[in-house]
Design an enzyme around this catalytic site. Structure first.
Site, PDB file in Angstrom:
ATOM      1  N   LYS A 174      -4.385 -38.349  74.024  1.00 22.76           N
ATOM      2  CA  LYS A 174      -5.675 -38.693  73.429  1.00 22.76           C
ATOM      3  C   LYS A 174      -5.777 -40.071  72.779  1.00 22.76           C
ATOM      4  O   LYS A 174      -7.016 -40.663  72.786  1.00 22.76           O
ATOM      5  CB  LYS A 174      -5.691 -37.672  72.348  1.00 22.76           C
ATOM      6  CG  LYS A 174      -5.715 -36.276  72.599  1.00 22.76           C
ATOM      7  CD  LYS A 174      -6.935 -35.795  73.327  1.00 22.76           C
ATOM      8  CE  LYS A 174      -8.255 -35.816  72.307  1.00 22.76           C
ATOM      9  NZ  LYS A 174      -9.302 -35.368  73.184  1.00 22.76           N
TER      10      LYS A 174
ATOM     11  N   THR B 278      -8.630 -36.373  67.849  1.00 21.24           N
ATOM     12  CA  THR B 278      -7.823 -35.814  66.991  1.00 21.24           C
ATOM     13  C   THR B 278      -7.251 -36.818  66.000  1.00 21.24           C
ATOM     14  O   THR B 278      -6.966 -37.906  66.205  1.00 21.24           O
ATOM     15  CB  THR B 278      -6.707 -34.983  67.763  1.00 21.24           C
ATOM     16  OG1 THR B 278      -5.817 -34.547  66.619  1.00 21.24           O
ATOM     17  CG2 THR B 278      -5.919 -35.961  68.395  1.00 21.24           C
ATOM     18  N   ASP B 279      -6.733 -36.288  64.926  1.00 22.01           N
ATOM     19  CA  ASP B 279      -6.138 -36.982  63.706  1.00 22.01           C
ATOM     20  C   ASP B 279      -4.794 -37.239  64.200  1.00 22.01           C
ATOM     21  O   ASP B 279      -4.022 -38.199  63.323  1.00 22.01           O
ATOM     22  CB  ASP B 279      -6.192 -36.399  62.535  1.00 22.01           C
ATOM     23  CG  ASP B 279      -5.577 -34.930  62.091  1.00 22.01           C
ATOM     24  OD1 ASP B 279      -5.017 -34.285  63.327  1.00 22.01           O
ATOM     25  OD2 ASP B 279      -5.465 -34.577  61.205  1.00 22.01           O
ATOM     26  N   GLU B 280      -4.119 -36.645  65.400  1.00 17.82           N
ATOM     27  CA  GLU B 280      -2.787 -36.875  65.577  1.00 17.82           C
ATOM     28  C   GLU B 280      -2.381 -38.306  66.227  1.00 17.82           C
ATOM     29  O   GLU B 280      -1.344 -38.613  66.232  1.00 17.82           O
ATOM     30  CB  GLU B 280      -2.470 -35.717  66.594  1.00 17.82           C
ATOM     31  CG  GLU B 280      -2.450 -34.342  65.886  1.00 17.82           C
ATOM     32  CD  GLU B 280      -1.857 -33.192  66.681  1.00 17.82           C
ATOM     33  OE1 GLU B 280      -1.156 -33.301  67.454  1.00 17.82           O
ATOM     34  OE2 GLU B 280      -2.244 -31.944  66.252  1.00 17.82           O
TER      35      GLU B 280
ATOM     36  N   TYR C 194       0.870 -35.332  74.072  1.00 19.38           N
ATOM     37  CA  TYR C 194      -0.517 -34.727  73.660  1.00 19.38           C
ATOM     38  C   TYR C 194      -1.190 -35.936  72.809  1.00 19.38           C
ATOM     39  O   TYR C 194      -2.338 -36.632  73.456  1.00 19.38           O
ATOM     40  CB  TYR C 194      -0.504 -33.552  72.847  1.00 19.38           C
ATOM     41  CG  TYR C 194      -2.119 -33.506  72.083  1.00 19.38           C
ATOM     42  CD1 TYR C 194      -3.124 -32.766  72.926  1.00 19.38           C
ATOM     43  CD2 TYR C 194      -2.068 -33.371  70.924  1.00 19.38           C
ATOM     44  CE1 TYR C 194      -4.311 -32.770  72.222  1.00 19.38           C
ATOM     45  CE2 TYR C 194      -3.252 -32.977  70.161  1.00 19.38           C
ATOM     46  CZ  TYR C 194      -4.470 -32.931  70.955  1.00 19.38           C
ATOM     47  OH  TYR C 194      -5.699 -32.990  70.444  1.00 19.38           O
TER      48      TYR C 194
HETATM   49  P1  NAD Z   1      -8.940 -25.919  74.110  1.00 20.93           P
HETATM   50  O1  NAD Z   1      -7.553 -26.007  74.909  1.00 20.93           O
HETATM   51  O2  NAD Z   1      -9.461 -24.555  73.433  1.00 20.93           O
HETATM   52  O3  NAD Z   1     -10.452 -25.956  75.410  1.00 20.93           O
HETATM   53  C1  NAD Z   1     -10.132 -26.986  76.462  1.00 20.93           C
HETATM   54  C2  NAD Z   1     -11.161 -26.811  77.206  1.00 20.93           C
HETATM   55  O4  NAD Z   1     -11.240 -27.891  78.089  1.00 20.93           O
HETATM   56  C3  NAD Z   1     -10.958 -25.482  78.166  1.00 20.93           C
HETATM   57  O5  NAD Z   1     -12.037 -24.818  78.441  1.00 20.93           O
HETATM   58  C4  NAD Z   1     -10.445 -26.015  79.285  1.00 20.93           C
HETATM   59  O6  NAD Z   1     -10.742 -25.060  80.589  1.00 20.93           O
HETATM   60  C5  NAD Z   1     -11.324 -27.564  79.550  1.00 20.93           C
HETATM   61  N1  NAD Z   1     -10.695 -28.152  80.383  1.00 20.93           N
HETATM   62  C6  NAD Z   1      -9.234 -28.773  80.545  1.00 20.93           C
HETATM   63  N2  NAD Z   1      -9.107 -29.490  81.226  1.00 20.93           N
HETATM   64  C7  NAD Z   1     -10.249 -29.501  82.139  1.00 20.93           C
HETATM   65  C8  NAD Z   1     -10.605 -30.305  83.192  1.00 20.93           C
HETATM   66  N3  NAD Z   1      -9.735 -30.946  83.839  1.00 20.93           N
HETATM   67  N4  NAD Z   1     -11.905 -30.578  83.542  1.00 20.93           N
HETATM   68  C9  NAD Z   1     -12.937 -29.749  82.969  1.00 20.93           C
HETATM   69  N5  NAD Z   1     -12.541 -28.951  81.695  1.00 20.93           N
HETATM   70  C10 NAD Z   1     -11.228 -28.940  81.282  1.00 20.93           C
HETATM   71  O7  NAD Z   1      -9.296 -27.410  73.079  1.00 20.93           O
HETATM   72  P2  NAD Z   1      -9.972 -27.212  71.806  1.00 20.93           P
HETATM   73  O8  NAD Z   1      -8.944 -26.905  70.802  1.00 20.93           O
HETATM   74  O9  NAD Z   1     -11.387 -26.489  71.990  1.00 20.93           O
HETATM   75  O10 NAD Z   1     -10.092 -28.757  71.487  1.00 20.93           O
HETATM   76  C11 NAD Z   1     -11.210 -29.490  72.118  1.00 20.93           C
HETATM   77  C12 NAD Z   1     -11.075 -30.890  71.792  1.00 20.93           C
HETATM   78  O11 NAD Z   1     -10.898 -31.169  70.642  1.00 20.93           O
HETATM   79  C13 NAD Z   1     -10.067 -31.512  72.720  1.00 20.93           C
HETATM   80  O12 NAD Z   1     -10.457 -32.818  73.174  1.00 20.93           O
HETATM   81  C14 NAD Z   1      -8.866 -31.694  71.286  1.00 20.93           C
HETATM   82  O13 NAD Z   1      -8.103 -32.724  71.722  1.00 20.93           O
HETATM   83  C15 NAD Z   1      -9.713 -31.980  70.476  1.00 20.93           C
HETATM   84  N6  NAD Z   1      -9.288 -31.583  69.095  1.00 20.93           N
HETATM   85  C16 NAD Z   1      -8.839 -30.224  68.872  1.00 20.93           C
HETATM   86  C17 NAD Z   1      -8.353 -29.872  67.441  1.00 20.93           C
HETATM   87  C18 NAD Z   1      -7.857 -28.390  67.488  1.00 20.93           C
HETATM   88  O14 NAD Z   1      -7.480 -28.103  66.098  1.00 20.93           O
HETATM   89  N7  NAD Z   1      -7.928 -27.502  68.291  1.00 20.93           N
HETATM   90  C19 NAD Z   1      -8.106 -30.627  66.570  1.00 20.93           C
HETATM   91  C20 NAD Z   1      -8.482 -32.048  66.808  1.00 20.93           C
HETATM   92  C21 NAD Z   1      -9.051 -32.494  68.082  1.00 20.93           C
HETATM   93  P1  TYD Z   2      -0.713 -26.099  65.983  1.00 21.43           P
HETATM   94  O1  TYD Z   2      -1.737 -24.951  65.828  1.00 21.43           O
HETATM   95  O2  TYD Z   2       0.269 -25.836  67.452  1.00 21.43           O
HETATM   96  O3  TYD Z   2      -1.223 -27.457  65.703  1.00 21.43           O
HETATM   97  P2  TYD Z   2      -0.702 -28.753  65.905  1.00 21.43           P
HETATM   98  O4  TYD Z   2       0.486 -28.748  66.466  1.00 21.43           O
HETATM   99  O5  TYD Z   2      -1.742 -29.547  66.895  1.00 21.43           O
HETATM  100  O6  TYD Z   2      -0.793 -29.316  64.393  1.00 21.43           O
HETATM  101  O7  TYD Z   2       0.572 -26.061  64.919  1.00 21.43           O
HETATM  102  C1  TYD Z   2       0.104 -26.163  63.628  1.00 21.43           C
HETATM  103  C2  TYD Z   2       1.342 -26.215  62.863  1.00 21.43           C
HETATM  104  O8  TYD Z   2       2.034 -24.768  62.824  1.00 21.43           O
HETATM  105  C3  TYD Z   2       2.507 -27.225  63.405  1.00 21.43           C
HETATM  106  O9  TYD Z   2       3.195 -28.012  62.334  1.00 21.43           O
HETATM  107  C4  TYD Z   2       3.394 -26.593  64.204  1.00 21.43           C
HETATM  108  C5  TYD Z   2       3.515 -25.262  63.480  1.00 21.43           C
HETATM  109  N1  TYD Z   2       3.622 -23.910  63.995  1.00 21.43           N
HETATM  110  C6  TYD Z   2       4.702 -23.050  63.738  1.00 21.43           C
HETATM  111  O10 TYD Z   2       5.387 -23.153  62.982  1.00 21.43           O
HETATM  112  N2  TYD Z   2       4.805 -21.804  64.578  1.00 21.43           N
HETATM  113  C7  TYD Z   2       4.043 -21.632  65.751  1.00 21.43           C
HETATM  114  O11 TYD Z   2       4.353 -20.653  66.547  1.00 21.43           O
HETATM  115  C8  TYD Z   2       2.935 -22.659  66.146  1.00 21.43           C
HETATM  116  C9  TYD Z   2       2.124 -22.360  67.380  1.00 21.43           C
HETATM  117  C10 TYD Z   2       3.149 -23.709  65.206  1.00 21.43           C
END
Ligand code: NAD
Ligand code: TYD
Length: 370
Positions: free
Chosen positions: A165, A135-137, A161
């Site tokens: 990561k 992630t960019d975070e 989080y």
């Molecule tokens: P998500 O939370 O929707 O899905 C995570 C999946 O991992 C789930 O299916 C869960 O069952 C599985 N999982 C969790 N713990 C596990 C374990 N111990 N063993 C096996 N499986 C396990 O997450 P996502 O949003 O699809 O994100 C996927 C990846 O991308 C993550 O690594 C996250 O850090 C990264 N990422 C996500 C975003 C975003 O905006 N969603 C942005 C940047 C990076």
């Molecule tokens: P989120 O979707 O949780 O992603 P991340 O925290 O990984 O960026 O949140 C996106 C942005 O929206 C973040 O600045 C937090 C804000 N947010 C709200 O204002 N209200 C909400 O109910 C949620 C879930 C997030």
């Protein structure tokens, strides 16, 4: 075949569907199915399980014996690692699971992959890839006039989080430099699109709006995220897996910086057009709530390296991506209902054994701090 970890989650499921639409190479999904894992996301692949090149193993990535056995049995040519605890608010309430899965789980996968890779012949070993999705975070928070994050921006994670990561990214890097394991890392911005669990801003806003619930905005709503349509993220990962240089990092971003207020207003306007309320507008449901502790102000990604070296470009801009996403949630109300009533957790038994009851409730979907 390839292994995908966390393939029942939001991005992993989109990636497996994207992969299956592009090629016939089999996929084994290693997913323990936490609250965020939804096997129903891959229903279109499992419907014809005899013909499918897709299989799911309900395995914890921290389980060394189980993961090592899967490597030995299936001999993958690559592993794409999505499995993680991914929600910042949950990491504030309970960081331990983030340390366990994101750090220890990644460490275990690296150990298993390394042992397997060392036993491969020269040609297979040279072709093997471990792609780590991050992630960019990890780069921390930007001021309004700061340059976007590049691959060389120093790490400065601010939440449990992002810290977990960041730790996993460092382990992946170390396995390349120390052991030569052929790794690739991608760091992407906030994703949105189909199958996203409605605890994150965009699906929470859509589903709460349709249910007549408040649309919670943390703090002043002026935090900025760089929104990336999930399909564009999937194409980037497939490209990096195919053409990326081992040991390198690729940033993936949508170049769609928006404040949270802009995002929520765009969603409300889209819903007003597609599913007007009998009276009033969806934006009337906006409710300002207490800010998230340590809330990062701005994220922005510079994806020049990915564009110039590998030729990636996103297909969606923010407006087209939001339109597709809102339409998907409107067209997939049973999916939303199964998530909200908890029955998605029993989908496999329900689908294949005729059992399962819809009894779980998903606490995070109820209410926000005010
Ligand atoms: P998500 O939370 O929707 O899905 C995570 C999946 O991992 C789930 O299916 C869960 O069952 C599985 N999982 C969790 N713990 C596990 C374990 N111990 N063993 C096996 N499986 C396990 O997450 P996502 O949003 O699809 O994100 C996927 C990846 O991308 C993550 O690594 C996250 O850090 C990264 N990422 C996500 C975003 C975003 O905006 N969603 C942005 C940047 C990076
Ligand atoms: P989120 O979707 O949780 O992603 P991340 O925290 O990984 O960026 O949140 C996106 C942005 O929206 C973040 O600045 C937090 C804000 N947010 C709200 O204002 N209200 C909400 O109910 C949620 C879930 C997030």
């Amino acid at each position: 075949m390839i292994f995908v970890t966390g393939g029942a989650g939001f991005i992993g499921a989109n990636f497996i569907l994207h992969w299956a639409a592009q090629c016939d190479e089999p996929v084994l999904n290693l997913d323990v199915l936490t609250y965020a894992g939804n096997a129903e996301n891959l229903a279109s692949l499992t419907a014809d399980s005899n013909a499918s090149a897709y299989r799911h193993e309900q395995v914890d990535i921290c389980d060394e014996a189980a993961v090592a056995a899967l490597f030995a049995e299936h001999r993958p040519r690559a592993i794409v690692h999505f499995a993680a605890e991914s929600h910042v608010d949950r990491s504030i309430l309970g960081p331990a699971e983030f340390v366990r899965t994101n750090i220890n789980g990644t460490f275990n996968l690296l150990q298993c992959a390394l042992a397997y890779w060392k036993g491969l012949g020269a040609e297979e070993a040279a072709a093997f890839r471990f792609l780590h999705v991050s992630t960019d975070e990890v780069y921390g928070s930007l001021g309004p006039d700061d340059a976007p994050f590049s691959e060389t921006t120093p790490y400065a994670p601010n939440s449990p989080y992002s810290a977990s990561k960041a730790a996993s990214d460092h382990l992946v890097r170390a396995y390349f430099h120390t052991y030569g394991l052929p790794v690739l890392t991608t760091n992407c911005s906030n994703n949105y699109g189909p199958f996203q669990f409605p605890e994150k801003l965009i699906p929470l806003t859509i589903t709460n709006a349709l249910e007549g619930k408040p649309l919670p905005i943390y703090g002043d709503g002026r935090n900025v995220r760089d929104w990336l349509f999930v399909g564009d993220h999937c194409s980037a990962i497939a490209l990096v897996l195919d053409k990326g240089t081992c040991g390198e990092v690729y940033n993936v971003g949508g170049e769609n910086e928006r404040t949270n207020l802009e995002v929520v207003h765009t969603l409300c306007a889209t819903l007003d057009a597609l599913r007007p309320k009998p009276s009033g507008r969806y934006a009337d449901q906006i409710a300002y709530v207490k800010d998230r502790p340590g809330h990062d102000r701005r994220y922005s990604i510079d994806a020049t390296k990915l564009r110039e070296r590998l030729g990636w470009s996103p297909l969606e801009n923010f407006e087209t991506g939001i339109d597709r996403t809102v339409r998907w949630y409107l067209d997939n109300q049973p999916w939303v209902a199964h998530v909200k009533d908890g029955s998605y957790r029993h989908w496999i038994e329900h689908q294949y054994a005729g059992g399962g009851t819809a009894t779980d409730t998903v606490d995070v979907l109820e209410g926000h701090p005010t």
